[in-house]
Enzyme design. Structure first.
Site, mmCIF file in Angstrom:
data_model
loop_
_atom_site.group_PDB
_atom_site.id
_atom_site.type_symbol
_atom_site.label_atom_id
_atom_site.label_comp_id
_atom_site.label_asym_id
_atom_site.label_seq_id
_atom_site.Cartn_x
_atom_site.Cartn_y
_atom_site.Cartn_z
ATOM 1 N N ASP A 259 -9.090 -0.016 1.754
ATOM 2 C CA ASP A 259 -8.076 -0.374 2.759
ATOM 3 C C ASP A 259 -8.648 -0.047 4.140
ATOM 4 O OD1 ASP A 259 -5.692 -0.978 4.035
ATOM 5 O OD2 ASP A 259 -4.847 1.009 3.691
ATOM 6 N N ASP B 187 0.856 -1.193 0.000
ATOM 7 C CA ASP B 187 0.000 0.000 0.000
ATOM 8 C C ASP B 187 0.886 1.235 0.000
ATOM 9 O OD1 ASP B 187 -2.368 1.443 0.005
ATOM 10 O OD2 ASP B 187 -2.551 1.420 2.191
ATOM 11 N N GLU C 1 -10.572 11.917 7.544
ATOM 12 C CA GLU C 1 -10.471 13.272 6.995
ATOM 13 C C GLU C 1 -11.835 13.942 6.888
ATOM 14 O OE1 GLU C 1 -8.169 11.103 3.891
ATOM 15 O OE2 GLU C 1 -7.424 13.123 3.459
ATOM 16 N N HIS D 225 -4.087 13.807 0.799
ATOM 17 C CA HIS D 225 -4.324 12.907 1.933
ATOM 18 C C HIS D 225 -3.171 12.993 2.936
ATOM 19 C CE1 HIS D 225 -5.357 9.372 4.281
ATOM 20 N NE2 HIS D 225 -4.181 8.839 4.009
ATOM 21 N N THR E 20 -8.849 -6.193 3.575
ATOM 22 C CA THR E 20 -8.727 -5.239 2.471
ATOM 23 C C THR E 20 -9.647 -5.747 1.378
ATOM 24 O OG1 THR E 20 -6.386 -4.920 3.030
ATOM 25 C CG2 THR E 20 -7.100 -4.157 0.854
ATOM 26 N N GLN F 74 -4.231 1.921 14.996
ATOM 27 C CA GLN F 74 -3.151 2.467 14.164
ATOM 28 C C GLN F 74 -2.360 3.541 14.908
ATOM 29 O OE1 GLN F 74 -4.636 4.053 10.462
ATOM 30 N NE2 GLN F 74 -2.616 4.621 9.682
ATOM 31 N N GLU G 8 -10.713 3.391 3.457
ATOM 32 C CA GLU G 8 -9.836 4.240 2.647
ATOM 33 C C GLU G 8 -10.171 3.986 1.189
ATOM 34 O OE1 GLU G 8 -5.708 3.641 3.823
ATOM 35 O OE2 GLU G 8 -5.955 5.047 5.504
ATOM 36 N N LYS H 144 -4.434 -2.553 9.911
ATOM 37 C CA LYS H 144 -4.736 -2.721 8.486
ATOM 38 C C LYS H 144 -4.886 -4.179 8.075
ATOM 39 C CE LYS H 144 -3.750 1.691 7.231
ATOM 40 N NZ LYS H 144 -4.586 2.561 6.391
ATOM 41 N N GLU I 243 -9.293 3.745 -2.383
ATOM 42 C CA GLU I 243 -8.053 3.558 -3.135
ATOM 43 C C GLU I 243 -8.343 2.813 -4.432
ATOM 44 O OE1 GLU I 243 -4.616 2.238 -0.967
ATOM 45 O OE2 GLU I 243 -5.400 2.932 0.971
ATOM 46 N N ARG J 268 -8.394 3.165 13.193
ATOM 47 C CA ARG J 268 -7.573 4.347 13.490
ATOM 48 C C ARG J 268 -7.026 4.363 14.906
ATOM 49 N NH1 ARG J 268 -6.319 5.461 8.455
ATOM 50 N NH2 ARG J 268 -8.116 6.031 7.180
HETATM 51 MN MN MN Z 1 -4.188 2.803 2.700
#
Ligand code: MN
Length: 426
Positions: A239, A132, A370, A139, A263, A246, A205, A259, A207, A243
Site C-alpha cells: 500500500d 484497507d 516506522e 503499527h 497499490t 497524507q 506498507e 494512497k 500488507e 506521507r
Molecule cells: Mn495501508
C-alpha cells in the site's frame, strides 16, 4: 488424498526452497510472448500449469461454461468454495507423481506446462472494490506515538472495531509495475502555506490482503462465523503511501491522494485452503469485542513476511524488515463481518487489505515511516553507507511471504515495484 497432504509429491521436481510445492497450487493470470491471450494458471515449482489448456482438453470442468480462458480469476472465484476445492483437488491429482494422465503424455505436458520465466504475470483479479484496514496494534501504536501522544497512542475506537477506509480499486496493479512518484498538495512543518510538489516522503506498507469470493445483497451482513468460507485466497500487498500528502489531507476523512496513486499486489493468489495447515490463534482481545465480532477458535495464520530494499547504490538488496502476520489483532473474518454489518454488499473480487503489519521489534516494522521513525533515524543499507528515511527514485521494494511447516513451505512469491520520477509541473 487431500491436496494439503505433506507426503504428496509431483512428477515435476520442486526444490524444497520453492514457494510453490504441490501442497500450495496458487492461482494467477498469465500470458506468454508466443500466446498473448490472458488465462488462468497455477504455479508448481518453476512451472506454470495452463488451466485454460486443461479445460479445453476436458481435463478440468469446474463449470458448464469455460472459466479459465479469461483475463481474471473472477468467473472461477464466483463458482464458490466447493468448486474451488474440487478443482484444486483435480489439479493436485494431475500433478502427482503416481498419476499417469499428465505425467506420461508428452504432448499434453508440452502444451500445458510453461516455464515460469516465460510467463508474463497479470493482475489476478478484476478488483471490484478495495478496502484497507489498520489491524496491527503495533503499527497503530507506532503511528499514534509519532503523530499524537505515546501515552494515548491508540484512539478510543481502535480496540473495539477493525478501523478501515475504502481505497481505490482502479489503481491496484500487479507486481513489477513501475510506481510513479506522486505529485500532490502538502504543507511541510516549515511552510506557511500549502504547496504543490512531488512527494518527498514516499513509503511502502507491508500488507497482505484477502480476496472476496461471494456476492452478497445490499442490506445483508455476513456473520463472523460465515466470513471465512467467502474468502478465496490471499496475496501480498504493498500500500504505497505519500506521507507528506497524507499528513496534510487526512483530517477528518482519512487518506485520499496519499494512497490512490498505486497499490501493488503479488500475482499468485494462495488459496485459504492451502493456508489451512498454518492456522494459529490470534492475540487475545481485551476488552472483549461486541457480539457481532466475537469468535472462538484459531483465526490467524503463521505467515513469515519480509521486506527487501534494492537501491542503485547497493549491489545487494537489504532486508529491512522481518515480521509475521500471526500477531494481527483483528482477524480477516472480523474485518469482513465489520465491513458488512452496516448492510454494505460484497462483490466477487473485492480486495480487503490487512493494514501495515508491524511487529514489536524495531526491525519488524512494516513501513519506512516506522523503520526510520519519520526520518529521525534513517535505515542503513547493505553497503554500510547508504541510508534511507523514505524512498528515492530508482529504489525497488520487494515484499515476500512464506508459511514454513515441518514438511514443506507454502509461499506467496513476491510483490515488487520500482519508483520512477514524478512528472514535475504537469
Ligand atoms: Mn495501508
Amino acid at each position: 488424498m487431500h491436496p494439503n497432504t505433506p507426503a504428496l509429491k509431483s512428477f515435476i521436481p520442486v526444490d524444497p526452497s520453492s514457494d510453490f510445492p504441490i501442497q500450495n497450487l496458487p492461482f494467477g493470470i498469465f500470458s506468454t510472448r508466443q500466446s498473448p491471450e490472458l488465462r488462468v494458471g497455477v504455479a508448481i515449482g518453476e512451472w506454470v500449469l495452463d488451466l485454460a489448456q486443461l479445460e479445453k482438453m476436458g481435463l478440468l470442468t469446474p463449470c458448464s461454461q469455460p472459466v479459465f480462458n479469461k483475463p481474471a480469476l473472477n468467473d472461477f472465484i464466483a463458482l464458490g468454495q466447493s468448486v474451488w476445492r474440487s478443482t484444486r483437488a483435480q489439479i493436485s491429482l494431475l500433478l502427482r507423481d503416481d498419476h499417469a494422465r499428465l505425467r506420461d503424455d508428452a504432448e499434453l505436458r508440452a502444451s500445458a506446462l510453461i516455464p515460469m520465466h516465460e510467463a508474463i504475470m497479470h493482475l489476478p483479479i478484476m478488483v471490484s472494490g478495495y478496502t484497507d484496514f489498520y489491524s496491527s496494534k503495533e503499527h497503530a501504536t507506532n503511528v499514534g506515538s509519532m503523530f499524537r501522544d505515546p501515552a494515548n497512542a491508540l484512539l478510543p475506537n481502535w480496540l473495539h472495531l477493525p478501523v478501515g477506509y475504502n481505497g481505490r480499486a482502479s489503481s491496484v496493479v500487479v507486481s513489477g509495475t513501475e510506481i510513479r512518484r506522486p505529485m500532490g498538495q502538502m504543507k511541510p512543518p516549515s511552510a506557511e502555506q500549502p504547496l504543490f510538489a512531488a512527494c518527498a516522503k514516499l513509503d511502502f506498507e507491508l500488507e497482505t490482503a484477502f480476496i472476496v469470493g461471494a456476492n452478497t445483497a445490499l442490506g445483508e451482513s455476513v456473520s463472523v462465523n460465515d466470513a471465512e468460507e467467502m474468502m478465496f485466497g490471499m496475496v501480498l500487498l504493498n500500500d504505497w503511501s505519500a506521507r507528506d500528502i497524507q499528513q496534510w489531507e487526512y483530517v477528518p476523512l482519512g487518506p485520499f491522494n496519499a494512497k490512490t496513486f498505486a497499490t501493488s499486489i503479488s500475482p499468485w493468489v494462495v488459496t485459504m485452503e492451502a493456508l489451512e495447515p498454518f492456522r494459529v490463534p490470534g492475540p487475545k482481545q481485551e476488552p472483549e469485542p461486541l457480539p457481532y465480532l466475537r469468535q472462538s477458535g484459531d483465526h490467524s495464520f503463521d505467515i513469515q513476511l519480509a521486506v527487501e530494499l534494492q537501491t542503485a547504490e547497493c549491489e545487494q538488496p537489504t532486508t529491512i524488515c522481518n515480521t509475521n502476520y500471526r500477531a494481527m489483532y483483528w482477524s480477516m473474518a472480523q474485518q469482513l463481518a465489520h465491513h458488512t454489518i452496516s448492510g454494505c454488499n460484497l462483490r466477487v473480487g473485492d480486495l480487503m487489505a490487512s493494514g501495515t503489519i508491524s511487529g514489536t521489534q524495531p526491525d519488524s516494522f512494516g513501513s519506512l515511516l516506522e523503520l526510520s521513525w519519520n526520518g529521525q533515524r534513517p535505515v542503513t543499507l547493505s553497503d554500510g553507507q547508504t541510508k534511507r528515511s523514505f524512498l528515492e527514485d530508482g529504489d525497488v521494494v520487494i515484499l515476500r511471504g512464506t508459511c514454513i511447516g515441518a514438511h514443506y513451505r507454502c509461499g506467496f512469491g513476491a510483490v515488487s515495484g520500482r519508483i520512477i520520477p514524478a512528472l514535475i509541473g504537469s
